[in-house]
Design an enzyme around this catalytic site. Sequence first.
Site, mmCIF file in Angstrom:
data_model
loop_
_atom_site.group_PDB
_atom_site.id
_atom_site.type_symbol
_atom_site.label_atom_id
_atom_site.label_comp_id
_atom_site.label_asym_id
_atom_site.label_seq_id
_atom_site.Cartn_x
_atom_site.Cartn_y
_atom_site.Cartn_z
ATOM 1 C CB CYS A 1 2.252 11.251 -28.364
ATOM 2 S SG CYS A 1 1.222 11.854 -27.003
ATOM 3 C CG ASP B 1 4.242 15.155 -27.584
ATOM 4 O OD1 ASP B 1 4.182 16.084 -28.400
ATOM 5 O OD2 ASP B 1 3.252 14.490 -27.231
ATOM 6 C CE LYS C 1 1.444 15.647 -29.657
ATOM 7 N NZ LYS C 1 0.921 14.851 -28.564
HETATM 8 N N1 TIU Z 1 3.543 12.318 -25.609
HETATM 9 C C1 TIU Z 1 2.947 11.268 -25.091
HETATM 10 O O1 TIU Z 1 3.198 10.135 -25.458
HETATM 11 N N2 TIU Z 1 2.075 11.498 -24.027
HETATM 12 C C2 TIU Z 1 1.796 10.601 -23.053
HETATM 13 O O2 TIU Z 1 0.990 10.868 -22.178
HETATM 14 N N3 TIU Z 1 2.490 9.411 -23.081
HETATM 15 C C3 TIU Z 1 2.498 8.447 -22.145
HETATM 16 O O3 TIU Z 1 3.076 7.393 -22.410
HETATM 17 N N4 TIU Z 1 1.925 8.647 -20.967
#
Ligand code: TIU
Length: 223
Positions: free
Chosen positions: A163, A25, A130
């Site tokens: 994530c 991500d 995802k």
């Molecule tokens: N990719 C991921 O970690 N999504 C989140 O929403 N992370 C947060 O820390 N908000």
Amino acid sequence: METIVKAQPYEFRFEPASTALLIIDMQRDFVLPGGFGEMLGNNVALLKPAIEPTRQVLEAFRRKHLAVLHTREGHRPDMSDCPPTKRARGRLKIGIGDQGPMGRVLIRGERGHGIIERLEPLLSEPVIDKPGKGAFFATDLELILKNLGIRSLVVAGVTTEVCVQTTVREANDRGYECLVLEDCVASYFPEFQRAAIDMIKAQGGIVGWVSTSDELLKVLAGA
Ligand code: TIU
């Protein structure tokens, strides 16, 4: 050829040919101002330090022709794969699916959903879209790893306790050995970064191993 990297709680042993770099991500929506991360009230500058070390590791994997996979969190434009509970969470002024400065927040195809230029995937590198925090939930990641013969994962990306940690737990339960590079993952909360890293390597590596990009790059250069 078995390769050994200095790690905690003890050395991590892996076969490069059956190891993939999994970059989680690294999207504009989390890393840049104006995206989902900022909408949640976070200071996105805290994620920046993970970018360059991840780039170094990405380049090393590419040089060695080792497997690289990327993930992106987000939803279909019609939002049919977004639980209404996820959309409602946080009572955000601009939330998932709403128009923001980088397009609709966390929606596939929008600028904010894309991976940052420094870590842009090559066409040969699978990108896993995802809908959840874990990269195995409702995706074909496990099928792709099986087809590639992958047994170990080197993990980078954001955020460490959301994530990254969710994905590492999912991977660990499926029998993959995970090495998290602590300088290649980042959190909006320094205390959560520390805690998540500690949780992964505690209890004899209950969820996985932790090392640094420097340690891994040293052994990859010699491998
Ligand atoms: N990719 C991921 O970690 N999504 C989140 O929403 N992370 C947060 O820390 N908000």
